[in-house]
Design a protein around this motif. Sequence first.
Motif, PDB file in Angstrom:
ATOM      1  N   GLU A   8       0.828  -1.213   0.000  1.00  0.00           N
ATOM      2  CA  GLU A   8       0.000   0.000   0.000  1.00  0.00           C
ATOM      3  C   GLU A   8       0.856   1.253   0.000  1.00  0.00           C
ATOM      4  O   GLU A   8       0.535   2.233  -0.677  1.00  0.00           O
ATOM      5  N   ALA A   9       1.965   1.222   0.734  1.00  0.00           N
ATOM      6  CA  ALA A   9       2.863   2.383   0.770  1.00  0.00           C
ATOM      7  C   ALA A   9       3.467   2.663  -0.600  1.00  0.00           C
ATOM      8  O   ALA A   9       3.784   3.809  -0.925  1.00  0.00           O
ATOM      9  N   CYS A  10       3.601   1.622  -1.401  1.00  0.00           N
ATOM     10  CA  CYS A  10       4.149   1.782  -2.758  1.00  0.00           C
ATOM     11  C   CYS A  10       3.056   1.946  -3.807  1.00  0.00           C
ATOM     12  O   CYS A  10       3.354   2.060  -4.998  1.00  0.00           O
ATOM     13  N   GLY A  11       1.796   1.900  -3.382  1.00  0.00           N
ATOM     14  CA  GLY A  11       0.695   2.061  -4.321  1.00  0.00           C
ATOM     15  C   GLY A  11       0.485   0.861  -5.215  1.00  0.00           C
ATOM     16  O   GLY A  11       0.100   1.001  -6.371  1.00  0.00           O
ATOM     17  N   THR A  12       0.725  -0.322  -4.689  1.00  0.00           N
ATOM     18  CA  THR A  12       0.552  -1.529  -5.492  1.00  0.00           C
ATOM     19  C   THR A  12      -0.116  -2.606  -4.647  1.00  0.00           C
ATOM     20  O   THR A  12      -0.474  -2.386  -3.496  1.00  0.00           O
TER      21      THR A  12
END
Length: 90
Positions: free
Chosen positions: A20-24
Amino acid sequence: MSHLLEIPDEVYTALQAAAEACGTTPLGWIAAHLPPAAEPAGTHEAPTTLAELFAGRVGRIRSGGTERLSEACGEKFTDYVEAKRKAGHL
């Protein structure tokens, strides 16, 4: 083809947070962090120069000492061989 991978809840929670922190997605995060797939044997060209052969492999070594180990090494070797010859060891 798909596979089922069972991992502990705390590992999945950490994986999901990282994704989630990497947007994936967790799957996308895992795929992004895997090393590149190796090329099948014989599919890449052999290096043609030493620079190509050692690309990414050569570094520097810091001995931590102050000695100049490669200074006048040819003369030192010649003196060593001459001393052994005079002593009758060669």
